[in-house]
Structures are given as C-alpha cells and as structure tokens.
Design an enzyme around this catalytic site. Structure first.
Site, PDB file in Angstrom:
ATOM      1  N   GLY A 153       0.627  -1.086   0.341  1.00 51.02           N
ATOM      2  CA  GLY A 153      -0.055   0.622  -0.168  1.00 51.02           C
ATOM      3  C   GLY A 153       0.926   1.375   0.219  1.00 51.02           C
ATOM      4  N   GLY A 211       9.149  -0.101   1.304  1.00 53.73           N
ATOM      5  CA  GLY A 211       9.531  -0.931   2.073  1.00 53.73           C
ATOM      6  C   GLY A 211       9.349  -0.613   3.549  1.00 53.73           C
ATOM      7  N   GLU A 220       5.102   2.167  -7.400  1.00 49.04           N
ATOM      8  CA  GLU A 220       3.844   3.137  -7.215  1.00 49.04           C
ATOM      9  C   GLU A 220       3.486   3.967  -7.063  1.00 49.04           C
ATOM     10  OE1 GLU A 220       1.803  -0.345  -5.128  1.00 49.04           O
ATOM     11  OE2 GLU A 220       1.677  -1.825  -6.523  1.00 49.04           O
ATOM     12  N   HIS A 276      -4.343  -7.223  -8.560  1.00 52.86           N
ATOM     13  CA  HIS A 276      -3.684  -5.964  -7.629  1.00 52.86           C
ATOM     14  C   HIS A 276      -4.683  -5.367  -5.913  1.00 52.86           C
ATOM     15  CE1 HIS A 276      -0.121  -2.961  -8.198  1.00 52.86           C
ATOM     16  NE2 HIS A 276      -0.255  -3.203  -6.935  1.00 52.86           N
TER      17      HIS A 276
END
Length: 272
Positions: free
Chosen positions: A35, A52, A82, A164
């Site tokens: 996310g 991360g 993303e 996804h």
C-alpha cells in the site's frame, strides 16, 4: 469563479498519512509493506509514504516530499515505485487532493476475478462510490499502471486494479480513506448476497436516479452510475388492476340475465 483550494500544512499532511496508514493496517487492508498514501500540500507538492515500510508503523520522519513530476524535495527515504499511479491521478483530476492504494481482501478478490463492483444494492454505496470498474492488468511499478487507470480518474471515485488491489481518491485524505473503507464494505456485501445468500434485491433505476441527485447535492459529481433494475412501465394486468375486459363484462351481463330469467320462470311456475 475558481474554486479555492485549502491545502494541508506539511505537519498536518504527515500526521494524517501516518494515521490513515495505521487504520489501513488495522483494517487488514494491507500486509507487510503493501500500500501507499499521498496527500497534496500545494499546487505542485505532495507528501508520500516511503517504500519498504509497513503502513501500520510509520512515523512522520519517514515520509517523502515530492513535486508532481516525481522529483524528491525532502526526506531520507525513497518513495514507492507505485507513486506513478498517484501522480497520474493528480494529473488527470486536479480536484483530487489525496490518494490511497491498498489490497483490501474482498475488493481485491473482485479485482482478481475481473468483476466490476456494479450492483445497486446499497444506497450508501451508490452515493459514496457509484460504480467501481476494474482497470486492465498492468505490471506493478511500471508505466503500464498509470496508463491503465488514467481513463477512470476523472469520472469515478475508485478503481480496482486487476489482480492487484484498489485505488481511491478524494478532496482530502479523509474522503479518500473513507472511500477505501466503503469499497471493501461494498465488495463484502456483494460477496455475501451474490455468492453466499445468492439473492439480492437491487434498487430500481428510479431509486438510483434519486440517489445520484442526492450525491450531486452533496457536491459529488463523479462516481458513475451502477446497474439497476428496470422500472416497470407496462400497464398492470386487468386482473391485478381489477378492471374487467369487454368479454368479462359481456359474460357478467349474460350471467345476470340468466339468473333473472331463472327467477322469473320459478315465480311463473309457482303461480301456475
């Protein structure tokens, strides 16, 4: 007249991102480092979650400040790959002030199955979300992802990412996050009614139109319109309306005549 936009301060934006990340984590919308969240703090600046890091354990010093071209302006960490998705939403829809991306299990299951959330089963879902389409599959982290969602950013409030997860946006981070919660709740209702109870009384198109009007009065002009049950426009059957046909009227007259004739003949026989 141009609409005045009030932006979060840097302090407010970072605080709200951490809070919404914690809620996403506690709601099981994300696992591990899944996310990402972004919030606008100016016409050309956003704060973003770093790569991360678990969304449930973020602190404000971990966040990254960027411009809308993707250049890092502040922060010691790297943004998620993303981030391209978020930047595309802002580019396509200038009204958006915050974006959330997560993998809520039920909604993501619909994304995996390639099924739009497109049934008018709940007034709240119609008003808050409308229709939630599935964008074509794209490899995470590539330019394919922002390209796949671009057609939906202006007219909808959320989109499912094939195989996804889910992406939602709003006029502030609270609205963007609430849409994420509503998305998962909507998907859960559709799963229960469609796959477990196997019965759903969908709202008809007149009822959906009324809800769309309510949505507009709330200042929400996006979301699309979910499918709805057609409204019956045919005239009710004569039996339902209890209106006799001409044949029924003739038959009734014949019955009355026969009954009267029978009674008259009986009286004549008694007199004779």
């Amino acid at each position: 007249m141009l609409k005045k936009i009030t932006y979060y301060s840097d302090f407010e934006a970072k605080k709200m991102i951490c809070e919404m990340g914690r809620r996403m984590y506690l709601k099981n919308f994300v696992a591990a480092n899944d996310g990402n969240i972004t919030v606008k703090t100016g016409p050309n600046t956003i704060w973003a979650t770093p790569t991360g890091v678990s969304k449930g354990f973020m602190t404000p010093d971990m966040l990254v400040k960027m411009d809308l071209n993707g250049k890092v302006l502040a922060g010691n960490r790297k943004p998620s790959s993303e981030i391209k998705m978020h930047l595309r939403v802002y580019a396509e829809n200038p009204d958006v002030q915050a974006v959330t991306h997560a993998h809520p299990p039920v909604a993501t299951s619909f994304a995996i199955a390639g099924i739009d959330l497109d049934q008018a089963v709940s007034p709240e879902a119609v008003v808050i979300l409308g229709k939630v389409p599935v964008a074509p599959y794209a490899t995470p982290g590539t330019q394919e992802v922002p390209d796949s969602i671009a057609p939906y950013c202006k007219d909808y409030n959320a989109v499912l990412l094939a195989n996804h997860g889910a992406l939602t946006w709003g006029k502030d981070i609270v609205e963007a996050y609430y849409r994420l919660e509503s998305l998962e709740h909507y998907a859960l209702m559709l799963m229960y009614s469609g796959k477990i109870i196997e019965q759903a009384n969908e709202l008809n198109c007149n009822q959906v139109s009324d809800l769309i009007e309510i949505r507009k009065k709330m200042g929400i002009h996006s979301g699309g319109t979910p499918s709805c049950k057609p409204v019956r426009t045919d005239v009710r059957s004569r039996e339902e309306a209890q209106i006799p046909s001409e044949a029924d009227k003739a038959d009734l007259v014949n019955q009355i005549v026969a009954k009267v004739t029978e009674q008259v003949l009986q009286k004549l026989q008694l007199k004779g």
